[in-house]
Motif scaffolding. Sequence first.
Motif, PDB file in Angstrom:
ATOM      1  N   SER A  50      44.754  -2.994  22.356  1.00 54.78           N
ATOM      2  CA  SER A  50      44.013  -2.678  21.115  1.00 54.78           C
ATOM      3  C   SER A  50      43.364  -3.968  20.525  1.00 54.78           C
ATOM      4  O   SER A  50      42.216  -3.737  19.693  1.00 54.78           O
ATOM      5  CB  SER A  50      44.806  -1.693  20.263  1.00 54.78           C
ATOM      6  OG  SER A  50      45.158  -0.721  20.941  1.00 54.78           O
ATOM      7  N   ARG A  51      44.374  -4.895  20.188  1.00 50.48           N
ATOM      8  CA  ARG A  51      43.942  -6.045  19.375  1.00 50.48           C
ATOM      9  C   ARG A  51      42.739  -6.706  20.136  1.00 50.48           C
ATOM     10  O   ARG A  51      41.935  -7.447  19.314  1.00 50.48           O
ATOM     11  CB  ARG A  51      45.166  -7.043  19.518  1.00 50.48           C
ATOM     12  CG  ARG A  51      44.870  -8.387  18.681  1.00 50.48           C
ATOM     13  CD  ARG A  51      46.187  -8.932  18.230  1.00 50.48           C
ATOM     14  NE  ARG A  51      47.136  -8.220  17.704  1.00 50.48           N
ATOM     15  CZ  ARG A  51      47.177  -8.154  16.472  1.00 50.48           C
ATOM     16  NH1 ARG A  51      46.118  -8.690  15.449  1.00 50.48           N
ATOM     17  NH2 ARG A  51      48.279  -7.546  15.698  1.00 50.48           N
ATOM     18  N   LYS A  52      42.766  -7.012  21.526  1.00 53.31           N
ATOM     19  CA  LYS A  52      41.780  -7.493  22.271  1.00 53.31           C
ATOM     20  C   LYS A  52      40.205  -6.871  21.940  1.00 53.31           C
ATOM     21  O   LYS A  52      39.331  -7.369  21.667  1.00 53.31           O
ATOM     22  CB  LYS A  52      41.986  -7.743  23.692  1.00 53.31           C
ATOM     23  CG  LYS A  52      40.801  -8.346  24.236  1.00 53.31           C
ATOM     24  CD  LYS A  52      40.414  -9.805  23.901  1.00 53.31           C
ATOM     25  CE  LYS A  52      39.644 -10.617  24.889  1.00 53.31           C
ATOM     26  NZ  LYS A  52      39.310 -11.822  24.463  1.00 53.31           N
TER      27      LYS A  52
ATOM     28  N   PRO B  57      42.041  -3.347  14.273  1.00 46.17           N
ATOM     29  CA  PRO B  57      42.727  -2.523  15.068  1.00 46.17           C
ATOM     30  C   PRO B  57      42.609  -1.306  14.573  1.00 46.17           C
ATOM     31  O   PRO B  57      42.641  -0.210  15.590  1.00 46.17           O
ATOM     32  CB  PRO B  57      43.949  -3.180  15.334  1.00 46.17           C
ATOM     33  CG  PRO B  57      43.511  -4.782  14.913  1.00 46.17           C
ATOM     34  CD  PRO B  57      42.649  -4.514  13.828  1.00 46.17           C
ATOM     35  N   ARG B  58      42.576  -0.869  13.498  1.00 49.86           N
ATOM     36  CA  ARG B  58      42.864   0.717  13.017  1.00 49.86           C
ATOM     37  C   ARG B  58      41.462   1.316  13.143  1.00 49.86           C
ATOM     38  O   ARG B  58      41.722   2.434  13.604  1.00 49.86           O
ATOM     39  CB  ARG B  58      43.091   0.545  11.364  1.00 49.86           C
ATOM     40  CG  ARG B  58      43.227   1.989  10.702  1.00 49.86           C
ATOM     41  CD  ARG B  58      43.490   1.673   9.268  1.00 49.86           C
ATOM     42  NE  ARG B  58      43.813   3.195   9.019  1.00 49.86           N
ATOM     43  CZ  ARG B  58      44.528   3.220   7.584  1.00 49.86           C
ATOM     44  NH1 ARG B  58      44.257   2.203   6.778  1.00 49.86           N
ATOM     45  NH2 ARG B  58      44.692   4.290   7.133  1.00 49.86           N
TER      46      ARG B  58
ATOM     47  N   LEU C 156      40.870   4.648  15.644  1.00 51.88           N
ATOM     48  CA  LEU C 156      40.172   5.670  14.936  1.00 51.88           C
ATOM     49  C   LEU C 156      39.215   6.338  16.182  1.00 51.88           C
ATOM     50  O   LEU C 156      39.086   7.430  16.623  1.00 51.88           O
ATOM     51  CB  LEU C 156      39.550   5.458  13.793  1.00 51.88           C
ATOM     52  CG  LEU C 156      38.398   6.467  13.349  1.00 51.88           C
ATOM     53  CD1 LEU C 156      38.878   7.924  12.978  1.00 51.88           C
ATOM     54  CD2 LEU C 156      37.473   5.733  12.044  1.00 51.88           C
ATOM     55  N   TRP C 157      38.666   5.244  16.777  1.00 44.23           N
ATOM     56  CA  TRP C 157      37.361   5.555  17.750  1.00 44.23           C
ATOM     57  C   TRP C 157      38.209   6.204  19.054  1.00 44.23           C
ATOM     58  O   TRP C 157      37.666   7.011  19.483  1.00 44.23           O
ATOM     59  CB  TRP C 157      36.760   4.422  18.297  1.00 44.23           C
ATOM     60  CG  TRP C 157      35.774   3.982  17.042  1.00 44.23           C
ATOM     61  CD1 TRP C 157      35.458   4.641  15.896  1.00 44.23           C
ATOM     62  CD2 TRP C 157      35.038   2.873  16.835  1.00 44.23           C
ATOM     63  NE1 TRP C 157      34.495   3.914  14.971  1.00 44.23           N
ATOM     64  CE2 TRP C 157      34.340   2.780  15.743  1.00 44.23           C
ATOM     65  CE3 TRP C 157      35.093   1.481  17.800  1.00 44.23           C
ATOM     66  CZ2 TRP C 157      33.396   1.560  15.474  1.00 44.23           C
ATOM     67  CZ3 TRP C 157      34.312   0.562  17.487  1.00 44.23           C
ATOM     68  CH2 TRP C 157      33.347   0.588  16.391  1.00 44.23           C
ATOM     69  N   ALA C 158      39.479   5.602  19.167  1.00 40.51           N
ATOM     70  CA  ALA C 158      40.119   6.201  20.581  1.00 40.51           C
ATOM     71  C   ALA C 158      40.414   7.750  20.257  1.00 40.51           C
ATOM     72  O   ALA C 158      40.310   8.760  21.064  1.00 40.51           O
ATOM     73  CB  ALA C 158      41.458   5.343  20.690  1.00 40.51           C
ATOM     74  N   ASP C 159      41.069   8.019  18.911  1.00 38.52           N
ATOM     75  CA  ASP C 159      41.445   9.537  18.619  1.00 38.52           C
ATOM     76  C   ASP C 159      40.292  10.253  18.596  1.00 38.52           C
ATOM     77  O   ASP C 159      40.555  11.407  19.067  1.00 38.52           O
ATOM     78  CB  ASP C 159      42.011   9.330  17.194  1.00 38.52           C
ATOM     79  CG  ASP C 159      43.668   8.649  17.223  1.00 38.52           C
ATOM     80  OD1 ASP C 159      44.180   8.927  18.521  1.00 38.52           O
ATOM     81  OD2 ASP C 159      44.098   8.553  16.306  1.00 38.52           O
ATOM     82  N   SER C 160      39.027   9.742  18.101  1.00 34.11           N
ATOM     83  CA  SER C 160      38.087  10.663  18.125  1.00 34.11           C
ATOM     84  C   SER C 160      37.203  10.871  19.667  1.00 34.11           C
ATOM     85  O   SER C 160      36.147  11.753  19.416  1.00 34.11           O
ATOM     86  CB  SER C 160      36.991  10.120  17.062  1.00 34.11           C
ATOM     87  OG  SER C 160      36.461   8.872  17.529  1.00 34.11           O
TER      88      SER C 160
END
Length: 205
Positions: A12-14, A23-24, A28-32
């Motif tokens: 996530s950091r990379k 990173p937040r 968000l993009w991953a959850d959506s």
Amino acid sequence: MSQVSNQDVCTSRKAAELLGVTPRTVQLWADSGILQSWKTPGGHRRFSLSAIERLANEIRNGDAQPVSQAGARKAGPARMLVIEDDVSLQRLYAMTVRNWGLPIELKQSTDGYQGLLELGQFEPDLLVLDLNLPNIDGFSVIEALVRQGALTQMQLMVVTALPFEQVQPRIERVSSGIEVLSKPIPFLRIRESIEKILLEETVFS
């Protein structure tokens, strides 16, 4: 998901570094569903490096602006994002906001997918959200924002032509306290929200 090689794995950091977001925002993009991801047995989220690099190229080709770190809003114009698929209404938003003569930076998106990208890049103070949207609908946008706790960083106003009694219970099941307004566009209420944001900046700066 299909297997990826160890060389194609990205944290996530990379991913945040490559995309120029926090990173937040990556979460968000991953959850959506914008970013496909998986979790390790230890619960750490992982991404395909090649997929992250493709999205980074798309953002660069779209001349996306660098993102400020999450937190208190920066001094300056109030940032307003409108996600609405009706192009004629988007023109009306742009004309009306411009005529207010207030310090407002307006961004506009015509579908939920692009709107979520703009959310991560722009980090608005006020999000005005339609519900009937292509690709990712407004309900899914709200769910993603709630999962990531992003509503603590912005004000959300839902503006919809759907019947209030159909919309409100569904939104309440996701999060309480979200303001739902009926079309035609309630410009007076939107302006009040913008003026409050600008006033808070003056008081607390």
